[in-house]
Scaffold this motif. Structure first.
Motif, PDB file in Angstrom:
ATOM      1  N   LEU A 197     -56.113 -15.435 -18.544  1.00  0.00           N
ATOM      2  CA  LEU A 197     -56.284 -16.879 -18.678  1.00  0.00           C
ATOM      3  C   LEU A 197     -55.471 -17.440 -19.844  1.00  0.00           C
ATOM      4  N   LYS A 198     -55.398 -16.707 -20.944  1.00  0.00           N
ATOM      5  CA  LYS A 198     -54.576 -17.159 -22.073  1.00  0.00           C
ATOM      6  C   LYS A 198     -53.106 -17.221 -21.674  1.00  0.00           C
ATOM      7  N   VAL A 259     -50.817  -9.670 -11.139  1.00  0.00           N
ATOM      8  CA  VAL A 259     -50.956  -9.283 -12.550  1.00  0.00           C
ATOM      9  C   VAL A 259     -52.242  -8.482 -12.717  1.00  0.00           C
ATOM     10  N   PHE A 260     -52.136  -7.404 -13.489  1.00  0.00           N
ATOM     11  CA  PHE A 260     -53.258  -6.479 -13.661  1.00  0.00           C
ATOM     12  C   PHE A 260     -53.216  -5.891 -15.070  1.00  0.00           C
ATOM     13  N   PRO A 261     -53.452  -6.733 -16.087  1.00  0.00           N
ATOM     14  CA  PRO A 261     -53.350  -6.272 -17.479  1.00  0.00           C
ATOM     15  C   PRO A 261     -54.650  -5.665 -17.996  1.00  0.00           C
ATOM     16  N   THR A 283     -48.374  -4.990 -15.045  1.00  0.00           N
ATOM     17  CA  THR A 283     -49.595  -4.287 -15.423  1.00  0.00           C
ATOM     18  C   THR A 283     -49.481  -3.770 -16.849  1.00  0.00           C
ATOM     19  N   SER A 284     -50.516  -3.104 -17.304  1.00  0.00           N
ATOM     20  CA  SER A 284     -50.586  -2.632 -18.684  1.00  0.00           C
ATOM     21  C   SER A 284     -49.801  -1.329 -18.866  1.00  0.00           C
ATOM     22  N   VAL A 300     -46.683  -4.407 -19.789  1.00  0.00           N
ATOM     23  CA  VAL A 300     -46.905  -5.211 -20.988  1.00  0.00           C
ATOM     24  C   VAL A 300     -48.025  -4.573 -21.802  1.00  0.00           C
ATOM     25  N   ASN A 301     -48.082  -4.962 -23.065  1.00  0.00           N
ATOM     26  CA  ASN A 301     -49.221  -4.628 -23.907  1.00  0.00           C
ATOM     27  C   ASN A 301     -50.373  -5.539 -23.486  1.00  0.00           C
ATOM     28  N   PRO A 302     -51.497  -4.996 -22.996  1.00  0.00           N
ATOM     29  CA  PRO A 302     -52.565  -5.861 -22.481  1.00  0.00           C
ATOM     30  C   PRO A 302     -53.210  -6.740 -23.550  1.00  0.00           C
ATOM     31  N   LEU A 303     -52.998  -6.406 -24.815  1.00  0.00           N
ATOM     32  CA  LEU A 303     -53.580  -7.205 -25.898  1.00  0.00           C
ATOM     33  C   LEU A 303     -52.655  -8.323 -26.357  1.00  0.00           C
ATOM     34  N   ASP A 304     -51.466  -8.399 -25.762  1.00  0.00           N
ATOM     35  CA  ASP A 304     -50.478  -9.408 -26.154  1.00  0.00           C
ATOM     36  C   ASP A 304     -50.324 -10.424 -25.022  1.00  0.00           C
TER      37      ASP A 304
END
Length: 347
Positions: A197-198, A259-261, A283-284, A300-304
Motif C-alpha cells: 500500500l505504501k 507483486v509479492f513482497p 517479489t522479495s 526487491v528488499n521487502p522492507l523498502d
C-alpha cells in the motif's frame, strides 16, 4: 479343490493420510494436500475429523489419529501431526511460528513452539517444500539433512487463461477495470500488505486513472494470526476477498503486474502460479523466493517500499513481451521439478 486363501485376506491400505486439512477452506497449504492426495491412488486411507477445527482438531490429531493409523505409515502433509507417533512422514512448509511468534496469536505461537521440534524429532522422515525450509529444519531443529527430502510445490492446475476466462474472473470478482496490479495472499502481517500500500501510494499518481491495485485473498483467522490492522488511505484499491479456485487463473492472467513482497515464505506458491500464467512478477529477495523465481522475476528488499514503488513504475511503463516471458516462466517451472535426491523412498 482347495479354495484360494487370498480371497479371505483383507488388504488394509498401506498409507494413512492425516486429513485434518479437509475441514479448512482451501488456500496454499490445503491445496498442496488436496492435489497430492488426489493422485495417490486407492491404497491410501484418508483419516479426517468431521468438522473439528482449532483445539478440538488438535485433540483429534493427538488422540484418535494414532489409533486409526495403527502401525501403518502416516503422512501429515501440513506441518502438524501426532507427537507420539513415530512411524510418520511430515511435510514442513515453514517454521515461522518458531522464528517469528510475533506474526501469530500468542496461543498459536506457543503451541507450535512446543509441537514443531517434537514432531520433527520423532518422525521417520521429513519433506521440505524448498531448500530454504530444509535449511531451517537443520539449523533450528537440528534434524539430520540426510533425513529431509526436498520436493518443490507445483502449479500444474494453473496455467495462462483464455480471454474468456479472464473476462469471467473480472465479472465474478467485480473488478472495476481491465488494467490492474495484482497481489494475492491472505491479509496476515507476514505478507507485507502495508508495504504494498505504501508503494502504491507513491506510484498511482503517475499511472492512468484506469489502473488499479487489486488485493485478492481471504481475511485472516484471528485465532491463528491475531488481530490485523488493514488501512487503505488511498483510492483505486480493491479487496476482492477469497478467490474461488475456478477464477484464479483468470485473475492472474488478466493482471498487468503481480507483486509479492512477502517478508518470508517457505515456498511462495502465488509467485509460481503467477509465473505459470505468464505475468510479470516482482517479489522479495529473501527466504525461498529467489529459489522459486530464478532469473524470471524482479527482486526487491521487502522492507523498502520506495524500491518496490520504483520497480512497479518501471514495469508498468515498460513494454513487456508475454510470449518470451511465458517461455522463460515455463523453463523455470521445469527447473523446480523433483530433484534427484527427492526420488528416494521417503520411508
Amino acid at each position: 479343490m482347495t479354495p484360494d486363501s487370498s480371497q479371505f485376506i483383507t488388504h488394509e491400505p498401506a498409507l494413512v493420510v492425516n486429513g485434518r486439512y479437509r475441514v479448512h477452506r482451501i488456500t496454499g497449504v490445503q491445496r498442496y494436500a488436496h492435489e497430492i492426495v488426489s493422485r495417490l491412488g486407492s491404497n491410501v486411507e484418508i483419516s479426517s475429523p468431521r468438522s473439528a477445527k482449532g483445539a478440538v482438531g488438535h485433540l483429534w490429531e493427538q488422540t484418535m489419529l494414532p489409533w486409526v493409523a495403527g502401525d501403518r505409515v502416516l503422512w501429515s502433509p501440513c506441518g502438524s501431526g501426532p507427537l507420539a507417533y513415530g512411524r510418520q512422514v511430515v511435510t514442513f512448509h515453514d517454521l515461522f511460528p518458531l522464528e517469528h511468534p510475533e506474526w501469530y496469536s500468542p496461543a498459536y505461537a506457543k503451541w507450535y513452539a512446543f509441537a514443531m521440534p517434537r514432531l520433527a524429532a520423532r518422525a521417520l522422515r521429513l519433506i521440505a517444500v524448498s531448500e530454504f525450509t530444509k535449511s531451517r529444519l537443520v539449523k533450528l531443529l537440528g534434524r539430520d539433512p540426510e533425513t529431509i527430502t526436498v520436493v518443490h510445490n507445483g502449479s500444474q492446475m494453473i496455467d495462462r487463461a483464455s480471454d474468456t476466462q479472464v473476462n469471467e474472473a473480472r465479472i465474478a470478482l467485480k473488478l472495476p477495470t481491465r488494467r490492474y496490479v495484482l497481489s494475492l495472499s491472505s491479509q496476515e502481517s507476514r505478507k507485507n500488505l502495508s508495504g504494498i500500500l505504501k508503494a502504491w501510494s507513491m506510484v498511482q499518481q503517475w499511472l492512468p486513472a484506469d489502473v488499479w491495485l487489486v488485493l485478492a485473498g481471504p481475511s485472516v483467522d484471528q485465532s491463528v494470526y491475531g488481530k490485523q490492522q488493514v488501512d487503505v488511505p488511498m483510492s483505486r484499491v480493491l479487496f476482492t476477498g477469497y478467490v474461488p479456485e475456478e477464477h484464479l487463473a483468470g485473475l492472474y492472467s488478466g493482471a498487468s503486474l503481480f507483486v509479492f513482497p512477502s517478508l518470508e515464505e517457505g515456498f511462495g506458491l502465488p509467485l509460481l502460479e503467477a509465473m505459470a500464467c505468464g505475468v510479470r512478477c516482482i517479489t522479495s529477495n529473501t527466504s525461498s523466493l529467489p529459489e522459486v523465481g530464478g532469473d524470471v522475476v524482479d527482486y526487491v528488499n521487502p522492507l523498502d517500499s520506495r524500491e518496490l514503488a520504483q520497480k512497479m513504475l518501471h514495469r508498468l511503463t515498460t513494454d513487456s513481451t508475454p510470449q518470451v516471458l511465458s517461455r522463460r516462466c515455463s523453463a523455470q517451472r521445469s527447473s523446480l521439478g523433483t530433484p534427484p535426491h527427492a526420488r528416494r523412498s521417503m520411508y
